[in-house]
Design an enzyme around this catalytic site. Structure first.
Site, PDB file in Angstrom:
ATOM      1  N   ASN A   1      45.833  50.886  -0.465  1.00  0.00           N
ATOM      2  CA  ASN A   1      46.025  50.991   0.982  1.00  0.00           C
ATOM      3  C   ASN A   1      46.334  49.611   1.552  1.00  0.00           C
ATOM      4  O   ASN A   1      46.306  48.614   0.831  1.00  0.00           O
ATOM      5  CB  ASN A   1      44.753  51.536   1.638  1.00  0.00           C
ATOM      6  CG  ASN A   1      44.633  53.052   1.507  1.00  0.00           C
ATOM      7  OD1 ASN A   1      45.620  53.763   1.407  1.00  0.00           O
ATOM      8  ND2 ASN A   1      43.402  53.532   1.506  1.00  0.00           N
TER       9      ASN A   1
ATOM     10  N   HIS B   1      48.252  61.420   3.196  1.00  0.00           N
ATOM     11  CA  HIS B   1      49.433  60.553   2.983  1.00  0.00           C
ATOM     12  C   HIS B   1      50.736  61.353   3.015  1.00  0.00           C
ATOM     13  O   HIS B   1      51.665  61.080   2.256  1.00  0.00           O
ATOM     14  CB  HIS B   1      49.324  59.789   1.655  1.00  0.00           C
ATOM     15  CG  HIS B   1      48.155  58.849   1.604  1.00  0.00           C
ATOM     16  ND1 HIS B   1      48.215  57.567   2.089  1.00  0.00           N
ATOM     17  CD2 HIS B   1      46.895  59.009   1.144  1.00  0.00           C
ATOM     18  CE1 HIS B   1      47.038  56.971   1.916  1.00  0.00           C
ATOM     19  NE2 HIS B   1      46.221  57.826   1.363  1.00  0.00           N
TER      20      HIS B   1
ATOM     21  N   TYR C   1      44.073  62.831  -8.212  1.00  0.00           N
ATOM     22  CA  TYR C   1      45.498  62.538  -7.998  1.00  0.00           C
ATOM     23  C   TYR C   1      46.407  63.350  -8.921  1.00  0.00           C
ATOM     24  O   TYR C   1      47.296  64.061  -8.438  1.00  0.00           O
ATOM     25  CB  TYR C   1      45.774  61.029  -8.047  1.00  0.00           C
ATOM     26  CG  TYR C   1      45.496  60.384  -6.702  1.00  0.00           C
ATOM     27  CD1 TYR C   1      44.222  60.444  -6.136  1.00  0.00           C
ATOM     28  CD2 TYR C   1      46.495  59.777  -5.966  1.00  0.00           C
ATOM     29  CE1 TYR C   1      43.966  59.900  -4.896  1.00  0.00           C
ATOM     30  CE2 TYR C   1      46.242  59.236  -4.716  1.00  0.00           C
ATOM     31  CZ  TYR C   1      44.974  59.297  -4.186  1.00  0.00           C
ATOM     32  OH  TYR C   1      44.716  58.777  -2.949  1.00  0.00           O
TER      33      TYR C   1
END
Ligand code: NDP
Length: 497
Positions: free
Chosen positions: A127, A54, A337
């Site tokens: 997404n 990303h 993350y």
């Protein structure tokens, strides 16, 4: 804009921004021209690590407005009443390409949303597709390697991609969507967003349902054909970024309808697929979309790097009333993350403007690179402590996750048989193992160490610790009390009658 004086990073106004200081007009540059160093050194450090996935993205601030009541499913304050508005930040992205890659690549699109709620920031990091290529995070790095560059040719490799996909048929659902025209959306405004994972909702009675999030574009789906996408790569690789900024700049604010699907625990037990499998959807005929609210993007950030590049989302960030699920991919992302942000932005990344919770935060994290708030000031940096100030609120206790015959919960580490006996073994050590000399030294060492306790809670701390020594061994407690000059009688509970 009002003119401002040019200054160094430390705030000293200066004049000479274009000419370096030299020995004569044609001589070498002097080491003392620190402004030259500052300019060059800062420039050398402009790039931070690119997101490993990303990397190419666009983002904007917006507002989420509740249009329908879902308080029967969740007590999350963001949904507490119809009409309630919450500030948001949304970052779109492609997945496999680098920062300079084209926006029209055939790729899923990231749809990462941060709600700045009064109970903390809530991130839905999804997404534009409801499913994903894999269902176990152990496969993630292997999968992403196939979407990046061949280690020898340093080019994208269809052989790598199809090798992996053909060896992992769980990818088929996502691959089909990717190969449809939705694999090349016409910018970011004309696509849906999905939370993708299954999450949980808890209501005020702590009743749980499983939930999926859908953000349906109000602009309508619009895609490029393969030929158009390829052509646009050459014409304008930043098509989606330009499109988003231009739309918001001219007041044409893009909107998405937030809808949820809800599955009860009983339905989950009977569902013909695993409801926590990220490669599957929940059929909308059986689990109809329920209206919740509208998300509108209405503010372009005034600086791309500060807001879009430094934005950090994590599925970890849920709020009271929203919880996780056994979805393996979600569990993996809960680790990866925040870990990625600590690497990319540093351990204090949550303090950056775009990530910062606009409401109060209070914890015992301290220090670390680039700590730029007051670092907790003079308040205690450990817990538990005798000074109060920051205390956990039981109201926010997590609801245990019942799974089949097991239950995931925060079990008290001292609740098992013998777990809270902290005294028998130290007592044996003091009484039966230590020599008289060791005993004397140990008592003296403890008295010496505890004599250093100062401050308003001195007596409270000493008395509490003395009680522990007494419970281990009366003699040990008595000797320490004596050494500290504590009147033991005054500590003993009064006898009545
Ligand atoms: P429905 O038959 O009720 O609706 C079909 C869904 O597919 C719509 O949401 C539609 O989006 C979406 N869709 C249409 N074309 C594509 C495409 N090329 N790529 C991805 N999605 C597309 O759905 P069901 O729930 O009965 O599921 C049938 C299939 O639809 C699933 O197997 C799945 O592949 C797909 N799907 C299901 C979703 C779900 O959450 N159940 C969500 C998205 C897709 P739109 O809203 O724009 O019409």
């Amino acid at each position: 804009m009002e003119n401002r004086k040019l200054t160094t990073a430390s705030g000293r106004p200066y004049y000479e921004h274009e000419n370096s200081m030299t020995v004569g007009p044609r001589g070498p540059i002097l080491l003392q021209d620190f402004i030259l160093h500052e300019k060059m050194a800062h420039f050398n450090r402009e790039r931070i690590p690119e997101r490993v996935v990303h990397a190419k993205g666009s983002g904007a601030y917006g507002t989420f407005t509740v249009t329908h009541d879902i308080t029967r499913y969740t007590k999350a304050k963001i949904f507490s009443e119809i009409g309630k508005k919450t500030k948001t930040f949304l970052r779109f992205s492609t997945v496999g390409g680098e920062q300079g890659s084209a926006d029209t690549e055939r790729d899923p699109r990231g749809f990462a949303l941060k709600f700045y709620t009064e109970d903390g920031n809530w991130d839905v990091v999804g997404n534009n597709t409801p499913v994903f290529f894999i269902k176990d995070p152990k496969k993630f790095s292997d999968f992403i390697h196939t979407q990046k560059r061949d280690p020898r040719t340093h080019c994208k490799s269809p052989a790598m991609m199809w090798d992996f996909w053909s060896l992992n048929p769980e990818s088929l659902h996502q691959v089909l969507i990717l190969m449809s025209d939705r694999g090349t959306p016409q910018g970011y405004r004309h696509m849906h967003g999905f939370g993708s994972h299954t999450f949980s909702f808890y209501n005020a009675q702590n009743e749980r349902v499983w939930v999926k999030f859908h953000f349906k574009t109000q602009q309508g789906i619009r895609n490029f054909t393969n030929a158009e996408a390829v052509e646009m790569k050459g014409k304008d690789p930043d098509f989606a970024q330009r499109d988003l900024v231009a739309a918001i700049d001219k007041g044409d604010f893009p909107k998405w309808d937030l809808k949820i699907q809800v599955m009860t625990e009983e339905q989950a037990a009977d569902f013909r697929w695993n409801p926590f499998d990220l490669t599957k959807t929940w059929p909308q005929g059986e689990f109809p979309l329920i209206d919740v609210g509208v998300l509108e993007l209405n503010e372009n950030p005034d600086n791309y790097f500060a807001h879009v590049e430094q934005a950090a989302f994590a599925p970890t960030n849920v709020v009271d009333g929203v919880g996780f699920s056994p979805d393996r991919m979600l569990q993996g992302r809960i680790l990866s993350y925040p870990d990625a942000h600590r690497y990319r932005l540093g351990v204090n990344y949550e303090q950056l403007t775009v990530n910062k919770c606009p409401y109060m935060t209070a914890n015992f994290h301290r220090d670390g690179a680039m700590r730029f708030d007051d670092n907790g000031g003079s308040s205690p940096n450990y817990f538990p402590n005798s000074f109060g100030d920051v205390i956990p609120d039981e109201k926010y206790k997590d609801y245990p996750m019942e799974l089949g015959n097991s239950r995931a919960d925060y079990y008290d580490r001292n609740s098992g048989p013998g777990d809270d006996d902290h005294y028998t073994q130290p007592g044996i050590l003091f009484r039966d193992v230590m020599t008289p000399e060791e005993k004397a030294n140990t008592v003296a060492n403890i008295v010496d160490a505890m004599s250093g306790i100062e401050g308003p809670k001195r007596n409270e701390i000493i008395n509490r610790q003395l009680c522990h020594w007494f419970r281990a061994d009366m003699g040990l407690g008595m000797q320490i009390a004596k050494g500290l000059g504590v009147d033991v009688e005054s500590m003993m509970p009064k006898r009545h009658g």
